[in-house]
Design a protein around this motif. Structure first.
Motif, PDB file in Angstrom:
ATOM      1  N   ASN A 202      38.035  57.848  44.080  1.00 41.34           N
ATOM      2  CA  ASN A 202      37.705  58.027  42.598  1.00 41.34           C
ATOM      3  C   ASN A 202      39.120  57.142  41.735  1.00 41.34           C
ATOM      4  N   LYS A 204      41.861  55.829  41.069  1.00 45.21           N
ATOM      5  CA  LYS A 204      42.869  54.239  39.513  1.00 45.21           C
ATOM      6  C   LYS A 204      43.964  54.141  39.571  1.00 45.21           C
ATOM      7  N   ASP A 222      36.406  50.886  47.785  1.00 49.03           N
ATOM      8  CA  ASP A 222      35.157  51.273  46.438  1.00 49.03           C
ATOM      9  C   ASP A 222      35.990  52.262  45.816  1.00 49.03           C
ATOM     10  N   GLN A 224      38.161  52.731  41.772  1.00 50.81           N
ATOM     11  CA  GLN A 224      38.169  51.688  40.415  1.00 50.81           C
ATOM     12  C   GLN A 224      39.581  51.512  40.040  1.00 50.81           C
ATOM     13  N   GLU A 226      42.414  48.710  38.770  1.00 49.17           N
ATOM     14  CA  GLU A 226      41.783  47.425  37.981  1.00 49.17           C
ATOM     15  C   GLU A 226      43.458  46.604  38.422  1.00 49.17           C
ATOM     16  N   ASN A 246      36.505  47.141  43.899  1.00 52.39           N
ATOM     17  CA  ASN A 246      36.648  47.107  43.086  1.00 52.39           C
ATOM     18  C   ASN A 246      36.720  46.784  41.619  1.00 52.39           C
ATOM     19  N   LEU A 247      37.602  47.045  40.697  1.00 55.24           N
ATOM     20  CA  LEU A 247      37.362  46.708  39.436  1.00 55.24           C
ATOM     21  C   LEU A 247      38.507  45.623  39.448  1.00 55.24           C
ATOM     22  N   SER A 249      40.518  42.164  37.921  1.00 56.52           N
ATOM     23  CA  SER A 249      39.983  41.001  37.314  1.00 56.52           C
ATOM     24  C   SER A 249      41.025  40.312  37.229  1.00 56.52           C
ATOM     25  N   GLU A 271      34.009  41.856  46.671  1.00 55.24           N
ATOM     26  CA  GLU A 271      33.398  42.345  45.504  1.00 55.24           C
ATOM     27  C   GLU A 271      34.434  42.733  44.517  1.00 55.24           C
ATOM     28  N   ASN A 272      35.277  42.439  44.031  1.00 55.23           N
ATOM     29  CA  ASN A 272      36.150  42.184  42.511  1.00 55.23           C
ATOM     30  C   ASN A 272      35.429  40.937  41.635  1.00 55.23           C
ATOM     31  N   PRO A 273      36.055  41.437  40.467  1.00 56.91           N
ATOM     32  CA  PRO A 273      35.619  40.455  39.703  1.00 56.91           C
ATOM     33  C   PRO A 273      35.893  39.399  40.022  1.00 56.91           C
TER      34      PRO A 273
END
Length: 323
Positions: A202, A204, A222, A224, A226, A246-247, A249, A271-273
């Protein structure tokens, strides 16, 4: 480890899995007693080798996988064992291993270990490889081993690395922590670590990575994240970085890659924005001159040439972030 192996590691820490873990843990005391016996030992020993004095022989490998065991007490008298597999049993007390001072390799996956404190692994001076994947661990306090090079704790419920004593793991090269519940990398202060696998936690925040000066492989798939804040110029040996799924962007996040750009050879950002951004691939190639592979695909000489000719300035980056 291959990409297919990574895909097979299950995400740990979900509410349903935590309930299941508590239920199984509560059932541990109700298990029917099944101690190790002489008959099981006789059928499970193999690999006859010379003992320390060179004049006698003893079996040094013991395979106790899936025997339904709840007690290892008998094993303490087999002091010449070097390779031990007792995975997929119902074991929580490993104190009988304290007398097995010749152990080199131990696999205890799929048991009921809840903590390393009070266990004898730090006393095994020759132990080089240890795996306790898919147990009941929630922290790493008490883990150690002067010769330990590989430690696999995949698929537990570990929430923090606090209590990890780096002076007890000075020779650790590979640490597997996939599928746990970590939210930060803080506390992983291991001076000689080369390979760190943190996929499917998890996470961050990336913290404390500046202490991993010898790290070559960092897998953060995989999680979180950013941003990539926390990557450090002190990571002078990093060659492979995987932050797939991940996230991330913002183009701004890629600027942190420059701090490890002199050594980075392979980068995965799928698979990231951000990976859907126009000219994303060209932007990465233009900023990481030593990169050889991006998202599993080799970087061609033509791509490098095109990236060098293309200009990316702060205005372009901000425009991409606003889109």
């Amino acid at each position: 480890m291959s990409g297919s192996d990574e895909d097979e590691v299950l995400k740990a820490g979900s509410e349903e899995e935590e309930v299941e873990k508590r239920e199984i843990s509560g059932q541990a005391d109700q298990l029917e007693s099944c101690p190790l016996t002489q008959d099981i030992m006789a059928k499970s020993l193999s690999l006859l080798c010379h003992t320390g004095n060179g004049l006698s022989h003893a079996y040094v490998r013991l395979d106790l996988k899936s025997k339904g065991l709840t007690d290892l007490a008998l094993i303490s008298s087999f002091i010449h064992l070097r390779y031990l597999d007792f995975s997929s049993n119902h074991l929580s007390d490993f104190s009988p291993l304290a007398d097995l001072t010749q152990l080199l390799w131990v696999k205890g996956d799929g048991n009921l270990l809840q903590r390393f404190e009070g266990q004898p692994f730090g006393q095994l001076t020759y132990l080089q490889w240890l795996s306790f994947a898919n147990n009941r661990l929630f922290d790493v306090k008490g883990i150690g081993g002067p010769a330990l090079e590989t430690l696999n704790l995949t698929g537990n419920g570990i929430q923090t690395m606090q209590g990890l004593e780096y002076h007890n793991l000075t020779n650790l090269v590979t640490l597997e922590l996939r599928g746990n519940c970590l939210e930060t990398t803080d506390g992983i202060y291991l001076p000689n670590l080369r390979h760190l696998y943190l996929a499917q936690n998890n996470l961050k925040r990336l913290e404390g990575l500046e202490k991993l000066e010898h790290l070559k492989t960092l897998n953060l798939r995989d999680n979180q994240l950013e941003t990539l804040d926390g990557l450090s110029p002190n990571m002078k040996c990093l060659q492979y970085l995987n932050v797939r799924g991940n996230l991330i962007s913002s183009m701004r996040a890629l600027r942190n890659l420059v701090s490890v750009g002199q050594t980075l050879k392979a980068l995965v950002l799928l698979e990231n924005p951000l990976a859907k951004t126009d000219d994303y691939r060209m932007y990465v190639i233009s900023h990481l001159s030593q990169l050889e592979r991006l998202d599993k695909d080799p970087i061609t000489a033509e791509e490098k040439s095109a990236a060098q000719e293309k200009e990316f300035d702060d205005e372009y980056t901000e425009d991409q972030e606003d889109n």
